[in-house]
Scaffold this motif. Structure first.
Motif, PDB file in Angstrom:
ATOM      1  N   ARG A 247     -29.262  20.325  29.015  1.00 18.43           N
ATOM      2  CA  ARG A 247     -28.902  21.713  28.733  1.00 18.43           C
ATOM      3  C   ARG A 247     -27.642  21.775  27.891  1.00 18.43           C
ATOM      4  O   ARG A 247     -27.456  22.680  27.084  1.00 18.43           O
ATOM      5  CB  ARG A 247     -28.662  22.429  30.066  1.00 18.43           C
ATOM      6  N   ASN A 248     -26.776  20.818  28.119  1.00 21.76           N
ATOM      7  CA  ASN A 248     -25.480  20.841  27.432  1.00 21.76           C
ATOM      8  C   ASN A 248     -25.457  20.049  26.141  1.00 21.76           C
ATOM      9  O   ASN A 248     -24.463  20.056  25.435  1.00 21.76           O
ATOM     10  CB  ASN A 248     -24.397  20.307  28.371  1.00 21.76           C
ATOM     11  N   ILE A 249     -26.501  19.296  25.884  1.00 21.29           N
ATOM     12  CA  ILE A 249     -26.564  18.542  24.633  1.00 21.29           C
ATOM     13  C   ILE A 249     -27.826  18.975  23.917  1.00 21.29           C
ATOM     14  O   ILE A 249     -28.933  18.725  24.384  1.00 21.29           O
ATOM     15  CB  ILE A 249     -26.597  17.019  24.884  1.00 21.29           C
TER      16      ILE A 249
ATOM     17  N   LEU B 172     -28.995  27.663  24.923  1.00 15.53           N
ATOM     18  CA  LEU B 172     -28.593  27.303  26.287  1.00 15.53           C
ATOM     19  C   LEU B 172     -27.085  27.148  26.438  1.00 15.53           C
ATOM     20  O   LEU B 172     -26.624  26.544  27.403  1.00 15.53           O
ATOM     21  CB  LEU B 172     -29.297  26.014  26.698  1.00 15.53           C
ATOM     22  N   ASN B 173     -26.316  27.672  25.514  1.00 13.08           N
ATOM     23  CA  ASN B 173     -24.862  27.516  25.508  1.00 13.08           C
ATOM     24  C   ASN B 173     -24.443  26.058  25.659  1.00 13.08           C
ATOM     25  O   ASN B 173     -23.705  25.714  26.576  1.00 13.08           O
ATOM     26  CB  ASN B 173     -24.180  28.280  26.652  1.00 13.08           C
ATOM     27  N   PRO B 174     -24.914  25.178  24.813  1.00 12.68           N
ATOM     28  CA  PRO B 174     -24.565  23.770  24.966  1.00 12.68           C
ATOM     29  C   PRO B 174     -23.109  23.523  24.604  1.00 12.68           C
ATOM     30  O   PRO B 174     -22.468  24.380  24.000  1.00 12.68           O
ATOM     31  CB  PRO B 174     -25.486  23.076  23.974  1.00 12.68           C
ATOM     32  N   GLU B 175     -22.631  22.356  25.006  1.00 13.41           N
ATOM     33  CA  GLU B 175     -21.275  21.974  24.596  1.00 13.41           C
ATOM     34  C   GLU B 175     -21.332  21.071  23.379  1.00 13.41           C
ATOM     35  O   GLU B 175     -20.403  21.021  22.590  1.00 13.41           O
ATOM     36  CB  GLU B 175     -20.579  21.233  25.740  1.00 13.41           C
ATOM     37  N   ILE B 176     -22.421  20.325  23.284  1.00  4.81           N
ATOM     38  CA  ILE B 176     -22.542  19.371  22.179  1.00  4.81           C
ATOM     39  C   ILE B 176     -23.820  19.696  21.411  1.00  4.81           C
ATOM     40  O   ILE B 176     -24.870  19.925  22.020  1.00  4.81           O
ATOM     41  CB  ILE B 176     -22.648  17.930  22.720  1.00  4.81           C
ATOM     42  N   ILE B 177     -23.715  19.741  20.089  1.00  2.42           N
ATOM     43  CA  ILE B 177     -24.923  19.861  19.288  1.00  2.42           C
ATOM     44  C   ILE B 177     -24.995  18.659  18.363  1.00  2.42           C
ATOM     45  O   ILE B 177     -24.033  18.333  17.670  1.00  2.42           O
ATOM     46  CB  ILE B 177     -24.956  21.179  18.474  1.00  2.42           C
ATOM     47  N   ILE B 178     -26.132  17.983  18.424  1.00  2.00           N
ATOM     48  CA  ILE B 178     -26.338  16.832  17.562  1.00  2.00           C
ATOM     49  C   ILE B 178     -27.165  17.297  16.373  1.00  2.00           C
ATOM     50  O   ILE B 178     -28.263  17.816  16.541  1.00  2.00           O
ATOM     51  CB  ILE B 178     -27.060  15.710  18.336  1.00  2.00           C
TER      52      ILE B 178
END
Lengths: 378, 342
Positions: free
Chosen positions: A130-132, A210-216
Motif C-alpha cells: 500500500r505504501n510502495i 492509496l496515499n503511498p510514501e514511496i513511488i517507484i
C-alpha cells in the motif's frame, strides 16, 4: 489540494519505525525534523536477482543464470528522489520489480521501516505494498483498455478497502483526477480517449490513490513527446512537495534524471558503479563508466560541440549471464589494468578522497577512481 | 573549345549548381475514416552535398512523412501528394515513372530507419541482405556480392566481419544492427542519406558511436544527410541547419547556431526551454501547455496558436508565412520580432 486523506501522517511512520527498533527514533523526536528526515525510509542491502537458465524439457538442469541484479545496496530517504540510471540491460527495471516484490529476490534484503519486505507474504506484504506504488513506462499498455478511468484509478480501493469507504470512492477518484490536472468529468472515459501525456497522468493518479510514501517510477516519461515530458515532470515534482513522497526514478535519460533527482545511482551490469548527490555525480564523477555515459549525452547547445570532450566507449555491454571477472566494466574501460580483472572494486568512498573534503568524496566502485568534469558545467 | 566550356559554366539549370535535393511546397494527406489527415502542409527545404539538415519535430509533426515522400515509399493510397515538387539534382521526382524512381532509390538516395530489428529480414543472414544491394542493382554474382558485403561490414566497423557475415539479425546487438542498416544505406554510395531517428532506440553510449560513424562516413563520401529526429541534443551535435516542424509545416528554419541561441518561433523557444539540461540543475521546467493538434482538425490560422503564449487574434485567422529573419533563416510567426527580441 487540501483533502486530508491524501496528506501523510508523520506520527504513524515514526511509530512503526519505533516498533521495529530503529535506534535513532527517540533522539529524532527531540531533534529537528531535518534529522528525522535523514532516517532512511527504504534500505536496500545486497539485493540479488538471478534468473536461472535451464536446459532440457523433462529434466530441467540449471546451466547458468542471468545475473540481472547482483548485489545492489542503497538508501532512500523520506521526501527525496533517488535517480537510477543505466543502459538497457543493466538491471534497473529488475530493481524496481524487486522493490515492489513483483519478483522474488534471490538474496539480499529490502528494509521498509526496518521490516524486510523480501521475506513477507500474504497480508503483511499487501499492507506494505500500500505504501510502495509504481508508475510504469508505457501509458499505452499499462492501462486496461476495457476499464474506464474511474475504474482504473479506483481499483486500488477494491484491494485496500480500508483506504476509502465504498460510498466515498467516486469522490476520491474525482479528487485524484483533479490533483493530476485532468478534468474530473472524464471519470467515465476510456484510456484510448486520452493522449499519451494524459494517460501517464492517469497512471500517476492510480499510483497516488492509496496515499503511498514511496513511488517507484520506471521510465515514466520516456514514451512521451518532448513538449509533454516537461508537463509530467513538473506534475511529479509538485506532487512530491504536496504529499511528501519519496521517488525512485528510473530512467535512461540522464538530463531528466539530473533535473528531478536529489541523489543518483549509476548502474552497470547489475551493480551500482557510483552513487552520490546530483552535483557529485554530474559535476564530479569519479567512475570511468559515469564519465563515459555523461560525455556521450548530446547537449542541446551547438557551441558546446567544439569544446566538449567525448569519451566514446568501444563495444557493447557484455551479457549479464557471463559477466567479466573482477570489475564488470573493465572490458570497455580505457583505464583497465591486470588488477581490474582479478579484484572486484567495492562500492565505497575511494581511499584517496576519504580524508579530503571534496565533492569527489562519494561512493564509487573503481580501483582508479579519479575526478573528471565531462559535462563542462560552469 | 573554351567558349563551349564557358557556356556550360553559366548558371543554366545545371544539376551541379542546384541544391542536391530541394523540396518545394510539398503537401501530403491521408484519407482515413475520420476524414482527411493533413500530415504535410507546404514544406520547403533543401540540402546540399556534404551538408546535414536536421528535421526536428514531435510525433505527428509530419517529419517522417515528408521524408517518406522524398524516398517514394509512402503507401498511396491512403496517402496522396496533391501538390509539391521534389527536385533531386534538378529533376522533379514526383513526375518520374516508377521505373525511374526505382533507379534513384537506394542508388542515389538511401534511407536509414529507426528500428533496425524490424527493418531487417529476420530469416535472411545479414550478409545476404547486404549483398542483395549489389546483386539487384549491379548484377554481381553471389560470391562477389558476399565479398562486397564483408567489405561494407568492415567499413562500418563491425568486428570480425568475415566470421559474422552469415549471422542473422537477432545475433547482433542493437548498435551493431544499426551499423548494418548504415552499411546497407551506404552500399551503393548514394548522394543523399535520409536517417529517420537513427539512434532513438539505442543507449547513449552506443548512440554516440553510431552518430560518430555516420558523420565520418558522410564527410568521406561528401553525402547530403537529412536527419529526422525529436532530440534537440543530437541535432546540436551534428546538424548544419535545422527545420523545425509543427503540424505539417516548417515553423522555423535556421542555421544550427542561431536557433539555439535565439529562437525566432515560440514553439522552438518553448521546446528549448522545456528540456532539462545535463550541465545545469534547472528550476521548474517550462512546459508548453496543451497537446499537439489532431491532423484531421488543424486549428485555423497558425496551428500553434492554442498552445502559444503570444497568440493574438491575427494568429487565429491568418496562417503566418515563413518570414525571412536575417540571412538564411525564416520563422513562420506573426510575432517573430517579438519572439527574437525578448
Amino acid at each position: 489540494m487540501s483533502e486530508p486523506t491524501l496528506s501523510k501522517d508523520p506520527e504513524s511512520s515514526a511509530a512503526t519505525a519505533a516498533e521495529a527498533g530503529a535506534p535513532v527514533v527517540e533522539a529524532a523526536e527531540a531533534a529537528a525534523a531535518q534529522l528525522a528526515d535523514r532516517e532512511p525510509i527504504l534500505q536496500v542491502r545486497n539485493l540479488v536477482k538471478h534468473f536461472p537458465l535451464t536446459q532440457g524439457i523433462v529434466v530441467k538442469r540449471q546451466i547458468g543464470a542471468v545475473k540481472a541484479v547482483d548485489g545492489v545496496s542503497f538508501d532512500l530517504y523520506a521526501g527525496e528522489t533517488l535517480g537510477i540510471v543505466g543502459e538497457s540491460g543493466c538491471g534497473k527495471s529488475t530493481v524496481a520489480k524487486l522493490l515492489m516484490s513483483l519478483e522474488q529476490a534471490t538474496a539480499g534484503e529490502v528494509f521498509y521501516k526496518g521490516q524486510d519486505i523480501t521475506k513477507l507474504s500474504g497480508r503483511a506484504l499487501k499492507a506494505v505494498r500500500r505504501n510502495i506504488q509504481m508508475v510504469f513506462q508505457d501509458p499505452y499498455t499499462s492501462l486496461n483498455p476495457r476499464m474506464t478511468v474511474g475504474d482504473i484509478i479506483g481499483e486500488p480501493f477494491d484491494i485496500h478497502p480500508e483506504v476509502a469507504p465504498k460510498g466515498d470512492r467516486r469522490k476520491r477518484v474525482e479528487e485524484l483526477l483533479d490533483v493530476v490536472g485532468l478534468n474530473p468529468e472524464y471519470i467515465n472515459r476510456y484510456p484510448h480517449q486520452f493522449s499519451g501525456g494524459q494517460r501517464q497522468r492517469i497512471g500517476i493518479a492510480r499510483g497516488l490513490a492509496l496515499n503511498p510514501e514511496i513511488i517507484i517510477c520506471d521510465e515514466p516519461v520516456s514514451a512521451l513527446d518532448v513538449s509533454v515530458q516537461a508537463q509530467v515532470i513538473n506534475l511529479m515534482e509538485k506532487l512530491q512537495d504536496e504529499f511528501n513522497l519519496s521517488y525512485i526514478f528510473i530512467a535512461h535519460d540522464l538530463s531528466i534524471v539530473r533535473h528531478i533527482s536529489d541523489r543518483v545511482g549509476v548502474m552497470y551490469l547489475g551493480k551500482i558503479a557510483e552513487i552520490g548527490s546530483d552535483a557529485e555525480i554530474y559535476e564530479h564523477p569519479t567512475h570511468p563508466y559515469t564519465q563515459a555515459l555523461l560525455s556521450a549525452v548530446p547537449v542541446p547547445d551547438p557551441e558546446a560541440r567544439e569544446h566538449r570532450e567525448r569519451i566514446i566507449l568501444s563495444g557493447d555491454v557484455p551479457s549479464p549471464a557471463n559477466p567479466p571477472s573482477g570489475c564488470r566494466f573493465r572490458t570497455r574501460c580505457w583505464k583497465a589494468e591486470a588488477r581490474c580483472a582479478e579484484e572486484e572494486p567495492l562500492l565505497a568512498i575511494p581511499t584517496r578522497f576519504a580524508e579530503v573534503d571534496t565533492p569527489a568524496k562519494h561512493e564509487s566502485a573503481c580501483h582508479f577512481a579519479e575526478e573528471k568534469d565531462v559535462v563542462g558545467a560552469a | 573549345m573554351t567558349v563551349i566550356d564557358d557556356i556550360s559554366d553559366v548558371p543554366t539549370p545545371d544539376a551541379k549548381l542546384a541544391p542536391l535535393l530541394e523540396v518545394r511546397d510539398l503537401h501530403v494527406e491521408f484519407h482515413t475514416r475520420d476524414g482527411v489527415a493533413k500530415a504535410v502542409n507546404g514544406v520547403n527545404y533543401s540540402v546540399n552535398a556534404g551538408e546535414t539538415l536536421a528535421v526536428l519535430g514531435e510525433s505527428g509533426s509530419g517529419k517522417s512523412v515528408s521524408a517518406q515522400a522524398v524516398m517514394g515509399i509512402l503507401d498511396m493510397p491512403p496517402a496522396r501528394i496533391p501538390k509539391g515538387e521534389i527536385l533531386f539534382q534538378g529533376r522533379d521526382m514526383l513526375k518520374m515513372s516508377g521505373e525511374e524512381r526505382r533507379k534513384i532509390r537506394g542508388r542515389k538516395i538511401a534511407m536509414i530507419f529507426q528500428d533496425a530489428l524490424s527493418s531487417l529480414n529476420p530469416v535472411l543472414s545479414v550478409g545476404y541482405q547486404l549483398g542483395e544491394m549489389y546483386r539487384v542493382h549491379q548484377g554481381l554474382s553471389r560470391k562477389d556480392a558476399k565479398a562486397k558485403a564483408i567489405e561494407l561490414m568492415d567499413r562500418v566497423r563491425i568486428p570480425a566481419a568475415r566470421e559474422r557475415v552469415g549471422d542473422y539479425p537477432h545475433q547482433f546487438s542493437g548498435g551493431m544492427r544499426q551499423r548494418i542498416m548504415i552499411a546497407m544505406a551506404l552500399a551503393l554510395e548514394p548522394d543523399l542519406i535520409i536517417a529517420d531517428e537513427p539512434t532513438t532506440a539505442l543507449d547513449v553510449t552506443v548512440q554516440a558511436q553510431v552518430m560518430e560513424l555516420l558523420a565520418e562516413l558522410q564527410a568521406e563520401y561528401n553525402m547530403g544527410l537529412i536527419l529526422i529526429t525529436h532530440d534537440l541534443g543530437v541535432v546540436a551535435d551534428v546538424a548544419d541547419k535545422i527545420a523545425v516542424m509543427y503540424a505539417g509545416r516548417i515553423v522555423e528554419d535556421a542555421p544550427v547556431h542561431d536557433i539555439y541561441s535565439k529562437p525566432a518561433h515560440p514553439y522552438t523557444k518553448g521546446l528549448l526551454q522545456s528540456i532539462p539540461r545535463l550541465d545545469q540543475k534547472g528550476q521548474e521546467l517550462y512546459a508548453i501547455k496543451g497537446l499537439p493538434p489532431n491532423l484531421t482538425r488543424i486549428p485555423s490560422g497558425c496551428a500553434f496558436n492554442p498552445r502559444c503564449p503570444m497568440a493574438q487574434d491575427i494568429c487565429r485567422t491568418d496562417v503566418p508565412q515563413l518570414h525571412p529573419v536575417g540571412t538564411a533563416r525564416g520563422s513562420a510567426c506573426h510575432f517573430w520580432k517579438e519572439t527574437l527580441g525578448e
